[in-house]
Structures are given as structure tokens and as C-alpha cells.
Design a protein around this motif. Structure first.
Motif, PDB file in Angstrom:
ATOM      1  N   ASP A 195      72.037  32.255  28.268  1.00  0.00           N
ATOM      2  CA  ASP A 195      73.423  31.782  28.251  1.00  0.00           C
ATOM      3  C   ASP A 195      74.188  32.423  29.412  1.00  0.00           C
ATOM      4  O   ASP A 195      74.518  33.610  29.385  1.00  0.00           O
ATOM      5  N   LEU A 206      77.625  34.139  28.540  1.00  0.00           N
ATOM      6  CA  LEU A 206      77.509  35.419  27.843  1.00  0.00           C
ATOM      7  C   LEU A 206      76.997  36.516  28.774  1.00  0.00           C
ATOM      8  O   LEU A 206      77.482  37.651  28.745  1.00  0.00           O
ATOM      9  N   MET A 233      84.590  36.793  23.222  1.00  0.00           N
ATOM     10  CA  MET A 233      84.807  36.836  24.667  1.00  0.00           C
ATOM     11  C   MET A 233      86.289  36.876  25.016  1.00  0.00           C
ATOM     12  O   MET A 233      86.687  37.470  26.020  1.00  0.00           O
ATOM     13  N   LYS A 262      80.979  33.488  19.747  1.00  0.00           N
ATOM     14  CA  LYS A 262      81.011  33.571  21.202  1.00  0.00           C
ATOM     15  C   LYS A 262      82.421  33.539  21.783  1.00  0.00           C
ATOM     16  O   LYS A 262      82.858  34.487  22.437  1.00  0.00           O
ATOM     17  N   TRP A 263      83.161  32.453  21.572  1.00  0.00           N
ATOM     18  CA  TRP A 263      84.447  32.290  22.247  1.00  0.00           C
ATOM     19  C   TRP A 263      85.478  33.282  21.719  1.00  0.00           C
ATOM     20  O   TRP A 263      86.287  33.810  22.481  1.00  0.00           O
ATOM     21  N   LEU A 294      78.451  38.685  19.044  1.00  0.00           N
ATOM     22  CA  LEU A 294      78.835  37.999  20.285  1.00  0.00           C
ATOM     23  C   LEU A 294      78.227  36.599  20.339  1.00  0.00           C
ATOM     24  O   LEU A 294      78.891  35.646  20.752  1.00  0.00           O
ATOM     25  N   VAL A 295      76.993  36.459  19.911  1.00  0.00           N
ATOM     26  CA  VAL A 295      76.339  35.151  19.914  1.00  0.00           C
ATOM     27  C   VAL A 295      76.942  34.242  18.844  1.00  0.00           C
ATOM     28  O   VAL A 295      77.199  33.063  19.080  1.00  0.00           O
ATOM     29  N   LEU A 323      70.705  37.034  23.612  1.00  0.00           N
ATOM     30  CA  LEU A 323      71.603  36.171  24.383  1.00  0.00           C
ATOM     31  C   LEU A 323      70.867  35.069  25.120  1.00  0.00           C
ATOM     32  O   LEU A 323      71.484  34.088  25.554  1.00  0.00           O
ATOM     33  N   TRP A 374      79.744  37.605  30.932  1.00  0.00           N
ATOM     34  CA  TRP A 374      80.749  38.361  30.161  1.00  0.00           C
ATOM     35  C   TRP A 374      80.309  39.805  29.944  1.00  0.00           C
ATOM     36  O   TRP A 374      81.092  40.741  30.174  1.00  0.00           O
TER      37      TRP A 374
END
Length: 351
Positions: free
Chosen positions: A264, A267, A242, A238-239, A234-235, A261, A270
Motif C-alpha cells: 500500500d 500507508l 492517517m 487507514k484514513w 493503521l490497516v 501493510l 505515511w
């Protein structure tokens, strides 16, 4: 160790309840077969674990009809890892893609817990019931293999001698003990490129497979260390993550939101809306089970206090969560993060 003492054979099969039993005595597997001789018992257990891994690979292909995909895709004459996916995982549009990511340990693709398979059966320790449930719901499936990180040159030939596959009778056929007690030699391990770590394995399959799918809603089931691996993805992506992943079911996860995370805001927002965790707890299944350390997203009881049984115990609850989350996504029409959309609009206007 004298060869004459090693007359035990591994003769096990799964009965009609998918429980592992000795073919002659019908008794469950006993670790301490050689009374209080840890090294000999460990080698016996190691051999059984390897047989189970090969057997479950067969089930994934022949029973679940999944395809075995080697990575890196362009590699030829080098050690390679692999994973499994349903036939139309990359081609069928507008369907859910479920990705399974297990805990770290000796277990391979198709396993939540080797110990649970041996002592509680395939229904509790393997990912087969989860995969079948997903396929029945018309999901596509990707089964990761994050712990297949090295090839051991000395063991490769020995393992080949252990296997007598017989899927038709659901048997793990015999292997003479002297074959695997000879494995007590120094190991020579070669890392598998693009799968040297669980994180690397996950990132490669995301980049070259999952991210290539179009019109798909992606869901994850992650167990134990798999939660940390997902947060790492996820890090890093990211985009992409997500915008593509609509729901994540974490099971007794080892992730750490603060360390991974940080602060952020996007994040954190999300995961609050797209993640739910089932944790080991004495409480009944689905009862709130928040802790002081973890409050970033909803947490409920997995209905068991045993880490290795948490995936099977919470499975039906997880699929209900996926169904509800998908319905919410359709009605609220989640798209790109608003901040990104506004910045894109401003750039267009200034141009």
C-alpha cells in the motif's frame, strides 16, 4: 505441598528511589527463594506480579489523577476490561493526546515491564514517569490495557485475599504464601468482550474514544508487540489514523511492514513521515541503528541492549521527537492525503 512449609510472606515496598525492597531485609526480590523448586517460586512471583498490577492501578488514579474507564461501555453483568485516561482527554480541544501501548505479556495498564519494575524499580519498568512527563507538557493521556483479555473464575476470589493496599506508605503489604499456592487448580477463563486480544482492545478504544476527539493531535508510544498492534490498527482504520495521528514512537517493535501493510503506497509513505523507532543497540542513544530487515522509517538506538529497559532509556528522546514532529505538522499543515482530496474535488465538479 505441606502448608507448614509455606511460612514465607510477601512483604515488599518501594524505597525513596522507587526500588522494590523487602520490608525487613531491605534486599531486592529473589526469584529462587525456594531453592530450585520452580513451581513454588513461580507461584510466589505470580502473586507479587498481581500485587504490583493492583498497586500501579492505584498510582494511575491517585498520583497521576487518571480515570478508570470500563469497556465495553454498555456492559453490565459480564466480565469487563478497562483502561485509564486523563480527565479532559475527550473534551479539551487543540491539545496533544498521547496513547501508551505496551508489549504483550503478564503486565497490565501502567507497566512497560513487570520484570523491570521488580529488578530496576518504578522509574524503569512502569509508565508513571512517561505519564507525568506528558501531563507536565500539557498532553492528555490514554493508558491502554491490552493484555487484560480474560477473567479466571478460580483465581478471582484468591486474588482478593492477596491485596492489602496502602498507597500512603508506598507499600505492598504482606500476603501469606499458602493463600496463593492454592492457585494450582485447573483454570477456567472467560474472554472479555471487545478485549479478547490486544488488537481488539486497541480497535475498540480507537472507535469509541480516540476517534471521537476533535481538534486533537494524537501521538503513540508503542513497545514490542504494541508495534504490531498499532500497524494492525493503521490497516483497519487507514484514513482515520492517517489523518488523526501525527507521530508514532516505536520501541523495539515486533511489527512487520511487509506482512501487515503489504504494498500500500499511501500507508508506506505515511509511516515513512510519521514513525520513528528506537531499537535495542550497543550504540549511544539516538545514533542511527538501521538494519537490513527494517528500512521503512528512521531507526535510532534506544541507548540500551535490554528490551525491557528500552522505554525508560529512550523516553526523553521520544518527547523531543514529538515536540519536533508537532512543530513540523503546524508549519507544513498536513491534512488529508492529496489523492483523496483530488478525487473528492472531481466528484464535486462532476455533480
Amino acid at each position: 505441598i505441606e502448608q507448614s512449609d509455606l511460612l514465607e510472606e510477601l512483604k515488599y515496598e518501594f524505597n525513596e528511589k522507587a526500588e522494590l525492597r523487602h520490608t525487613e531485609t531491605q534486599r531486592p526480590f529473589v526469584f529462587n527463594y525456594y531453592k530450585n523448586v520452580l513451581e513454588r517460586n513461580s507461584k510466589r512471583y505470580q502473586a507479587l506480579g498481581h500485587l504490583l498490577a493492583q498497586y500501579i492501578y492505584e498510582l494511575l488514579e491517585k498520583v497521576c489523577k487518571l480515570q478508570k474507564v470500563y469497556i465495553p461501555t454498555e456492559a453490565d453483568k459480564e466480565p469487563r476490561s478497562f483502561f485509564f485516561m486523563s480527565e479532559r482527554a475527550l473534551t479539551s480541544h487543540h491539545s496533544v493526546l498521547l496513547v501508551l501501548l505496551q508489549d504483550h505479556g503478564v503486565f497490565r495498564a501502567g507497566q512497560w515491564s513487570q520484570q523491570a519494575i521488580i529488578h530496576h524499580g518504578l522509574q524503569h519498568g512502569s509508565q508513571i514517569p512517561c505519564i507525568q512527563m506528558a501531563l507536565q507538557a500539557h498532553y492528555d493521556v490514554i493508558v491502554l490495557n491490552p493484555n487484560d483479555n480474560f477473567v479466571d473464575l478460580k483465581m478471582e476470589n484468591e486474588w482478593k485475599g492477596l491485596l492489602t493496599q496502602n498507597i500512603g506508605s508506598s507499600s505492598l503489604k504482606m500476603v501469606q504464601a499458602e493463600n496463593f499456592f492454592s492457585l494450582q487448580q485447573p483454570l477456567q477463563c472467560i474472554p472479555k468482550r471487545c478485549s479478547n486480544t490486544p488488537e481488539e482492545h486497541m480497535a475498540y478504544i480507537w472507535d469509541y474514544f480516540i476517534s471521537k476527539t476533535e481538534g486533537k493531535d494524537v501521538a503513540f508510544i508503542v513497545h514490542g508487540y504494541g508495534g504490531l498492534v498499532f500497524m494492525d490498527l493503521l490497516v483497519r482504520r487507514k484514513w482515520e489514523v492517517m489523518n488523526k495521528v501525527y507521530a508514532v514512537a516505536l520501541i523495539d517493535s515486533e511489527h512487520h511492514v511487509g506482512h501487515q501493510l503489504g504494498s500500500d503506497v499511501q500507508l508506506l509513505a505515511w509511516i515513512r513521515h510519521h514513525c520513528r523507532e528506537w531499537v535495542t543497540s550497543p550504540k549511544p542513544l539516538d545514533k542511527p541503528a538501521t538494519t537490513v530487515l527494517k528500512k521503512e522509517f528512521p531507526m535510532v538506538s534506544a541507548g540500551t541492549e535490554k528490551h525491557n529497559l528500552a522505554p525508560s532509556s529512550s523516553l526523553r528522546s521520544i518527547f523531543k521527537y514529538f515536540k519536533k514532529a508537532l512543530k513540523a505538522k503546524t508549519t507544513t499543515n498536513y491534512s488529508r492525503v492529496p489523492i483523496v482530496t483530488r478525487s473528492c474535488t472531481k466528484r464535486k465538479q462532476s455533480a
